[in-house]
Design an enzyme around this catalytic site. Structure first.
Site, mmCIF file in Angstrom:
data_model
loop_
_atom_site.group_PDB
_atom_site.id
_atom_site.type_symbol
_atom_site.label_atom_id
_atom_site.label_comp_id
_atom_site.label_asym_id
_atom_site.label_seq_id
_atom_site.Cartn_x
_atom_site.Cartn_y
_atom_site.Cartn_z
ATOM 1 N N CYS A 8 -50.547 7.632 -6.921
ATOM 2 C CA CYS A 8 -51.759 6.810 -6.964
ATOM 3 C C CYS A 8 -52.576 7.241 -8.176
ATOM 4 O O CYS A 8 -52.159 8.102 -8.947
ATOM 5 C CB CYS A 8 -52.565 6.967 -5.669
ATOM 6 S SG CYS A 8 -53.182 8.650 -5.406
ATOM 7 N N GLU A 13 -59.078 8.107 4.347
ATOM 8 C CA GLU A 13 -57.738 8.344 3.805
ATOM 9 C C GLU A 13 -56.829 7.126 3.994
ATOM 10 O O GLU A 13 -56.806 6.508 5.052
ATOM 11 C CB GLU A 13 -57.113 9.548 4.519
ATOM 12 C CG GLU A 13 -55.767 9.972 4.007
ATOM 13 C CD GLU A 13 -55.841 10.817 2.755
ATOM 14 O OE1 GLU A 13 -55.052 10.533 1.826
ATOM 15 O OE2 GLU A 13 -56.663 11.748 2.693
ATOM 16 N N ASP A 58 -56.477 -3.455 4.105
ATOM 17 C CA ASP A 58 -57.505 -2.497 3.715
ATOM 18 C C ASP A 58 -58.527 -2.466 4.842
ATOM 19 O O ASP A 58 -59.266 -3.432 5.048
ATOM 20 C CB ASP A 58 -58.166 -2.911 2.397
ATOM 21 C CG ASP A 58 -59.084 -1.834 1.836
ATOM 22 O OD1 ASP A 58 -59.567 -0.992 2.615
ATOM 23 O OD2 ASP A 58 -59.325 -1.844 0.610
ATOM 24 N N ARG A 86 -61.073 -0.363 5.247
ATOM 25 C CA ARG A 86 -62.295 0.364 4.939
ATOM 26 C C ARG A 86 -63.551 -0.468 5.200
ATOM 27 O O ARG A 86 -63.602 -1.640 4.886
ATOM 28 C CB ARG A 86 -62.277 0.847 3.490
ATOM 29 C CG ARG A 86 -61.288 1.968 3.255
ATOM 30 C CD ARG A 86 -61.195 2.336 1.799
ATOM 31 N NE ARG A 86 -60.608 1.251 1.000
ATOM 32 C CZ ARG A 86 -60.394 1.334 -0.309
ATOM 33 N NH1 ARG A 86 -60.734 2.438 -0.972
ATOM 34 N NH2 ARG A 86 -59.841 0.329 -0.963
#
Length: 207
Positions: free
Chosen positions: A75, A101, A135, A137
């Site tokens: 990454c 994470e 995703d 988040r």
């Protein structure tokens, strides 16, 4: 994204010296918080000496143990963290280190996703194959942290348009968006291309 925005407060402020592997060093004020919506131990690093009234430069950096600590080349997280600290220290602002994470699927699941990527899936396909959102988040806690620090308007250091959308929806004024550098290498090129192609990250890749 959480539909309920509640206040948070500063818990502790402490100065800590930072030194990176390439020798760059600076000092940050580490700030912890009480009352964050998700109950996690997120951390703010206040860097540099912004002018009073100036719009601070802010980065929302999601925790990446493999990249930030061990220097994984799969990454661009470690190089982005290093870049962000220096850029923010130069102009004055805050880095929010968010305990999310693997786009908030956790360390073990992230490594499971790596194994699926080795079989041919991209980073987003791997997350959904494991039963997660592409995703997951949520930046509600980040908005709370900014409010507790007295930051209502900022310049955001990011390539990710979802961070801008979420912060704006939470009442944070994003005056300007500044991209990070492109930290490409042979091991993360496919990962970066997926972010650019699939979710509109502002990453300019050659070829």
């Amino acid at each position: 994204m959480s539909s309920t925005f509640v206040g948070a407060s500063v818990r502790t402020r402490v100065r800590i010296p930072l030194t990176f592997a390439d020798g760059y060093s600076t000092t940050a004020e580490a700030v912890t918080f009480d009352g964050l919506a998700d109950g996690r131990e997120h951390l703010a690093l206040v860097l540099g000496d912004p002018d009073l009234g100036a719009t601070p430069l802010v980065r929302l950096h999601s925790e990446c143990l493999t990249g930030d600590v061990f220097g994984s080349a799969r990454c661009d997280c470690g190089p982005q963290l290093r870049e962000a600290v220096e850029r923010i220290a130069d102009t004055g602002g805050v880095l929010l280190y968010l305990r999310q994470e693997g786009r908030d699927i956790g360390l073990y699941n992230k490594l499971d996703a790596y194994a699926l990527q080795d079989s041919g899936l991209d980073t987003y396909q791997a997350n959904t194959e494991l039963g997660f959102d592409e995703d997951a988040r949520d930046y509600t806690a980040a908005a709370q942290m900014l409010a507790a620090l007295g930051i209502a308007e900022l310049d955001l250091l990011t390539n990710n348009p979802d961070k801008v959308r979420q912060l704006s929806a939470l009442g944070v004024i994003v005056r300007d968006t500044l991209p990070t550098g492109v930290h490409a290498n042979p091991d993360n090129l496919r990962y970066l291309r997926a972010k650019a192609d699939h979710t509109g990250h502002t990453i300019r890749l050659v070829g």
